[in-house]
Scaffold this motif. Structure first.
Motif, short mmCIF file in Angstrom:
data_model
loop_
_atom_site.label_atom_id
_atom_site.label_comp_id
_atom_site.label_asym_id
_atom_site.label_seq_id
_atom_site.Cartn_x
_atom_site.Cartn_y
_atom_site.Cartn_z
N HIS A 139 33.94 13.11 7.89
CA HIS A 139 33.14 11.94 8.24
C HIS A 139 33.13 10.90 7.12
CE1 HIS A 139 30.58 14.14 11.54
NE2 HIS A 139 31.87 14.07 11.82
N ASN A 140 34.04 11.05 6.16
CA ASN A 140 34.23 10.07 5.09
C ASN A 140 33.03 10.00 4.14
OD1 ASN A 140 36.02 8.38 3.83
ND2 ASN A 140 35.51 6.56 5.01
N VAL A 141 32.47 11.18 3.85
CA VAL A 141 31.37 11.28 2.90
C VAL A 141 31.79 12.19 1.76
CG1 VAL A 141 28.97 11.98 2.54
CG2 VAL A 141 29.65 10.90 4.69
N LEU A 142 31.60 11.73 0.54
CA LEU A 142 31.98 12.48 -0.65
C LEU A 142 30.77 13.22 -1.19
CD1 LEU A 142 34.50 12.83 -2.58
CD2 LEU A 142 33.40 11.10 -4.03
N ALA A 143 30.96 14.53 -1.43
CA ALA A 143 29.91 15.35 -2.04
C ALA A 143 30.30 15.66 -3.47
CB ALA A 143 29.71 16.64 -1.25
N VAL A 144 29.34 15.49 -4.40
CA VAL A 144 29.59 15.71 -5.82
C VAL A 144 28.44 16.51 -6.41
CG1 VAL A 144 30.11 14.62 -8.03
CG2 VAL A 144 30.78 13.48 -5.91
N GLY A 145 28.80 17.56 -7.14
CA GLY A 145 27.78 18.33 -7.84
C GLY A 145 27.63 17.85 -9.27
N LEU A 146 26.45 17.36 -9.59
CA LEU A 146 26.15 16.83 -10.93
C LEU A 146 24.98 17.61 -11.49
CD1 LEU A 146 26.42 12.97 -10.28
CD2 LEU A 146 28.18 14.53 -11.13
N GLY A 147 25.27 18.49 -12.44
CA GLY A 147 24.20 19.30 -13.02
C GLY A 147 23.60 20.23 -11.99
N ASN A 148 22.32 20.10 -11.73
CA ASN A 148 21.65 20.94 -10.74
C ASN A 148 21.39 20.20 -9.43
OD1 ASN A 148 19.73 19.17 -11.66
ND2 ASN A 148 18.34 20.72 -12.50
N ALA A 170 28.37 23.46 2.19
CA ALA A 170 28.03 24.69 1.47
C ALA A 170 27.95 24.37 -0.01
CB ALA A 170 29.08 25.77 1.74
N VAL A 171 26.94 24.93 -0.67
CA VAL A 171 26.73 24.72 -2.09
C VAL A 171 26.67 26.08 -2.77
CG1 VAL A 171 25.22 23.74 -3.86
CG2 VAL A 171 25.47 22.59 -1.65
N GLY A 172 27.60 26.31 -3.72
CA GLY A 172 27.58 27.54 -4.49
C GLY A 172 26.85 27.33 -5.80
N ILE A 225 15.56 23.56 -12.50
CA ILE A 225 15.99 23.66 -13.87
C ILE A 225 16.67 24.99 -14.17
CG2 ILE A 225 13.80 24.60 -14.69
CD1 ILE A 225 14.13 22.83 -17.20
N ASP A 226 16.41 26.01 -13.39
CA ASP A 226 16.96 27.34 -13.66
C ASP A 226 18.27 27.60 -12.93
OD1 ASP A 226 14.76 27.95 -15.27
OD2 ASP A 226 13.59 28.69 -13.55
N ASP A 227 18.80 26.63 -12.23
CA ASP A 227 20.03 26.83 -11.46
C ASP A 227 20.91 25.59 -11.62
OD1 ASP A 227 21.83 28.10 -9.87
OD2 ASP A 227 20.52 28.27 -8.11
N SER A 228 22.16 25.73 -11.26
CA SER A 228 23.08 24.58 -11.31
C SER A 228 24.14 24.73 -10.23
CB SER A 228 23.75 24.49 -12.70
OG SER A 228 24.54 25.65 -12.95
N VAL A 229 24.75 23.62 -9.90
CA VAL A 229 25.78 23.59 -8.85
C VAL A 229 27.11 23.99 -9.47
CG1 VAL A 229 26.95 22.18 -7.15
CG2 VAL A 229 24.53 21.77 -7.66
N CYS A 230 27.80 24.96 -8.83
CA CYS A 230 29.12 25.41 -9.30
C CYS A 230 30.24 25.08 -8.33
CB CYS A 230 29.10 26.92 -9.55
SG CYS A 230 27.98 27.43 -10.86
N TYR A 283 36.86 26.23 -14.12
CA TYR A 283 36.71 27.21 -13.05
C TYR A 283 35.78 26.76 -11.93
CZ TYR A 283 38.87 30.04 -16.64
OH TYR A 283 39.74 30.51 -17.59
N LEU A 284 35.26 25.55 -11.99
CA LEU A 284 34.35 25.04 -10.97
C LEU A 284 35.07 24.09 -10.01
CD1 LEU A 284 31.15 24.35 -13.13
CD2 LEU A 284 31.96 26.50 -12.10
N ASN A 285 34.45 23.88 -8.84
CA ASN A 285 34.97 22.96 -7.82
C ASN A 285 33.80 22.11 -7.32
OD1 ASN A 285 37.98 23.91 -7.06
ND2 ASN A 285 36.73 25.73 -7.46
N LEU A 286 33.63 20.95 -7.92
CA LEU A 286 32.42 20.16 -7.73
C LEU A 286 32.59 18.90 -6.89
CD1 LEU A 286 30.96 20.44 -11.37
CD2 LEU A 286 30.30 21.74 -9.33
N VAL A 287 33.76 18.69 -6.29
CA VAL A 287 33.99 17.48 -5.49
C VAL A 287 34.68 17.87 -4.18
CG1 VAL A 287 35.17 15.25 -5.39
CG2 VAL A 287 34.19 16.04 -7.55
N ASP A 288 34.18 17.31 -3.07
CA ASP A 288 34.84 17.53 -1.77
C ASP A 288 34.56 16.33 -0.87
OD1 ASP A 288 36.44 18.86 -0.01
OD2 ASP A 288 34.84 20.10 0.84
N TRP A 289 35.54 16.01 0.01
CA TRP A 289 35.47 14.83 0.89
C TRP A 289 35.46 15.30 2.34
CZ3 TRP A 289 38.40 10.02 -1.21
CH2 TRP A 289 37.93 8.85 -0.59
#
Length: 494
Positions: free
Chosen positions: A198-207, A244-246, A227-232, A189-195
């Motif tokens: 400007h040809n830059v890849l964003a990846v959510g790894l843990g927090n 944008a980071v959810g 430590i109390d939050d994480s990237v979704c 249910y998560l979406n942790l990768v976006d391009w």
């Protein structure tokens, strides 16, 4: 044999003499002056001379003919499958053309299929034995027959010319680059990768959120939520400078990626935010609290409207290319379509039987929407939101995790989970498979496409990001892309 001058015999005409040619033209009054009678009575010396000219040729004069008309009785038409009658000849001409057309459409194997001979054709072959002179023109006749073809045949196969079928585009079966992505979550249910554009890849790894520059391969740590939050979820704005980071705490953070600086934090959701979608300055966020919030980053308020309709977690969000329609998918197996001003869905699709995370709008046809269902559904469905109609359905045999259209060709890519963990390149609208890519050992939960539309990146719970060249370039759709070929290898994104 009957006398040609019989109608005149009872009237006893005068004998024919050279000096009485005029009397020959004056029959008795009882005889009608018919043309047949006149022709029978008046053969002139000039006509006699022409008739007998073959027997009295002048030695100083040569006679030439302007054309040669062959005798049909000496030709064996059965060898060419041609009848001696005009009507059958026309039918066989159509048959020859049909044979060539069949070869062009279905290949040389179909061209060799000859209809069974009819009794008339068998009798014709038996009545006309082969003649030696017919083989002199056999090659020329076949060549002229194939000139009827509209396809421009080049090669000879079993007596039929056909051009080779264009080979399908080759898609490399292996990724040209693999990045290690420690702590990449295995959560459908998560979406942790976006391009970004400007040809830059964003990846959510843990927090944390990391940025990987595809041009320089440089890795930058953008933020650490603690430590109390994480990237979704992560989502680039269309201009490619703001991210944008959810978060799992129900907040949305807006970051200026060029400066690695957080601009603002927006609240409104009570639970984690697993889906984000941009439309110019408008940002949509979907949450486990079943709601979708519309946020204008230029306004002071955290959100300007709230969309209600889903009965479970919202896990898929995509704006159409004209920014007029928003598609949302949820764990309630529903696919909704909203317009810019609605707070209730304007279209509802309930055909899926599992969670709808995979959503993609076609860049080629206005109103064409694709959606994919989870493990219990496994189907890709196509919708026309302009006519509110269900177009087609394709059972993929595996959980559909993501969908993305190519902007260069009318093709799309789907990534899958249980049970095959594969990546499939489809040609639309036939939905024929161009390639099936494997390599991930876990569900392929994440997918993004490069700004040039040629490369995709996939992520999975096996903590790897894999880069694949799957689509042609917009300028030359028939040549294989060489992007990334020189950077083959495996590195760590952090």
């Amino acid at each position: 044999m009957d006398d040609p001058a019989a109608p005149l015999s009872n009237n006893q005409p005068a004998p024919r003499t050279p000096s009485s040619s005029s009397s020959q033209l004056n029959p008795p009054p009882a005889v009608p002056r018919t043309p047949q009678a006149l022709q029978s009575l008046a053969p002139s010396r000039h006509i006699d001379r022409m008739i007998n000219s073959n027997h009295h040729q002048s030695p100083s004069r040569t006679i030439y003919s302007d054309r040669f008309i062959p005798s049909r009785s000496g030709s064996n038409f059965a060898l060419f499958d041609i009848s001696n009658t005009p009507a059958e000849g026309r039918d066989d001409s159509s048959s020859a053309y049909a044979t060539l057309l069949r070869a062009a459409l279905f290949g040389s194997d179909a061209a060799g299929v000859v209809p069974p001979a009819t009794p008339e054709k068998r009798n014709l072959i038996q009545m006309n034995p082969p003649s030696p002179n017919i083989f002199r023109f056999k090659t020329e006749t076949r060549r002229s027959m194939h000139s009827l073809s509209p396809f421009g045949f080049d090669d000879v196969v079993t007596g039929v010319h056909h051009s080779p079928v264009k080979a399908p585009r080759k898609v490399p079966r292996s990724p040209y680059k693999v990045l290690d992505a420690p702590a990449l979550q295995d959560d459908f249910y998560l979406n942790l990768v976006d391009w970004s554009s400007h040809n830059v890849l964003a990846v959510g790894l843990g927090n944390c959120v990391y940025l990987w520059n595809a041009c320089s391969s440089k890795v930058t740590k953008l933020c650490d939520l603690g430590i109390d939050d994480s990237v979704c979820s992560v989502g680039w704005a269309q201009r490619g400078t703001h991210l944008a980071v959810g978060t799992s705490n129900g907040k949305v953070q807006i970051w200026d990626a060029s400066r690695c600086r957080r601009i603002r934090t927006m609240e409104g959701h009570r639970l984690r935010i697993g889906a984000l979608a941009w439309s110019s300055s408008m940002l949509s966020s979907g949450s486990r609290d079943k709601s979708i919030l519309q946020r204008d980053i230029r306004a002071q308020e955290d959100f300007v409207s709230k969309l209600s309709g889903h009965k479970s977690e919202v896990c898929g969000l995509k704006w159409s290319y004209d920014n007029r329609e928003l598609a949302s998918g949820g764990n309630d197996n529903r696919l909704f379509v909203w317009n810019q001003h609605s707070t209730q869905p304007v279209l509802k699709y309930c055909e899926h039987t599992a969670a709808v995370k995979a959503i993609a709008w076609s860049p080629h046809l206005h109103g064409l929407l694709a959606s994919g269902g989870g493990t219990a559904d496994r189907c890709i469905r196509f919708w026309n939101t302009t006519t509110n109609s269900h177009l087609s359905c394709m059972d993929t045999g595996s959980q559909v995790c993501n969908l993305v259209w190519s902007k260069n060709v009318n093709e799309l890519v789907s990534t899958h989970g249980y049970s095959q963990n594969q990546i499939i390149v489809w040609r639309y609208p036939t939905m024929s498979k161009l390639a099936t890519l494997t390599g991930h050992t876990y569900r392929v939960l994440y997918l993004a496409i490069s700004p040039d539309g040629q490369t995709i990146v996939t992520g999975a719970g096996d903590e790897t990001l894999r880069f694949w060249n799957v689509f042609p370039s917009p300028k030359s759709q028939n040549t294989e892309s060489e992007i990334g070929a020189s950077s083959l290898g495996r590195t760590v994104i952090r």
